[in-house]
Design a protein around this motif. Structure first.
Motif, PDB file in Angstrom:
ATOM      1  N   ILE A  11       0.852  -1.193   0.000  1.00 55.78           N
ATOM      2  CA  ILE A  11       0.000   0.000   0.000  1.00 55.78           C
ATOM      3  C   ILE A  11       0.885   1.239   0.000  1.00 55.78           C
ATOM      4  N   TYR A  12       0.263   2.393  -0.214  1.00 55.48           N
ATOM      5  CA  TYR A  12       1.002   3.650  -0.082  1.00 55.48           C
ATOM      6  C   TYR A  12       1.168   3.952   1.399  1.00 55.48           C
ATOM      7  N   TRP A  13       2.276   4.600   1.732  1.00 62.37           N
ATOM      8  CA  TRP A  13       2.523   4.973   3.121  1.00 62.37           C
ATOM      9  C   TRP A  13       3.351   6.250   3.125  1.00 62.37           C
ATOM     10  N   LYS A  14       3.003   7.166   3.987  1.00 65.01           N
ATOM     11  CA  LYS A  14       3.777   8.401   4.107  1.00 65.01           C
ATOM     12  C   LYS A  14       4.814   8.207   5.210  1.00 65.01           C
ATOM     13  N   GLN A  60      -3.811   7.861   5.371  1.00 59.56           N
ATOM     14  CA  GLN A  60      -3.993   8.467   4.044  1.00 59.56           C
ATOM     15  C   GLN A  60      -3.539   7.510   2.944  1.00 59.56           C
ATOM     16  N   GLY A  61      -2.432   6.817   3.193  1.00 57.65           N
ATOM     17  CA  GLY A  61      -1.876   5.912   2.190  1.00 57.65           C
ATOM     18  C   GLY A  61      -2.806   4.760   1.873  1.00 57.65           C
ATOM     19  N   TYR A  62      -3.390   4.174   2.913  1.00 55.09           N
ATOM     20  CA  TYR A  62      -4.332   3.076   2.703  1.00 55.09           C
ATOM     21  C   TYR A  62      -5.554   3.567   1.930  1.00 55.09           C
ATOM     22  N   LYS A  63      -6.077   4.719   2.327  1.00 56.51           N
ATOM     23  CA  LYS A  63      -7.259   5.276   1.661  1.00 56.51           C
ATOM     24  C   LYS A  63      -6.963   5.585   0.197  1.00 56.51           C
ATOM     25  N   LEU A  64      -5.781   6.111  -0.091  1.00 54.15           N
ATOM     26  CA  LEU A  64      -5.387   6.394  -1.473  1.00 54.15           C
ATOM     27  C   LEU A  64      -5.275   5.103  -2.273  1.00 54.15           C
TER      28      LEU A  64
END
Length: 91
Positions: A11-14, A60-64
């Motif tokens: 997943i995306y992660w900040k 935010q990363g998971y939601k994106l």
């Protein structure tokens, strides 16, 4: 959404203010989630300490990632790592 759905997903992660890709791994012996993080250029950043599942699911990363239709970010990362001199094998 059940946290088990994202076990072993990328997943995306900040991380430190920068977007990265993280592999999600759920610990079978605890209710913690661990993330293995790579920068978008394929550089391995490190691993997080155990996080609560809600923290990951509300990020935010998971939601994106979900908003984009749960793309296969592992393939993207594979391509980036192939182009680096120093390769890191995925777990």
């Amino acid at each position: 959404m059940d946290i088990k759905f994202i076990d072993q997903q990328y997943i995306y992660w900040k991380h430190k203010g920068r977007w990265c890709v993280a592999k999600v791994q759920i610990s079978p012996s605890s209710d913690k989630v661990y993330l293995y993080i790579w920068q978008l250029d394929g550089t391995f950043v490190g691993m997080t300490a155990g996080k609560r599942p809600e923290t990951v699911l509300q990020s935010q990363g998971y939601k994106l990632w979900v908003q984009e239709g749960c793309p296969d970010l592992k393939n993207l990362l594979d391509e980036m790592v192939k182009n680096k001199q120093e390769q890191i094998e995925f777990f």
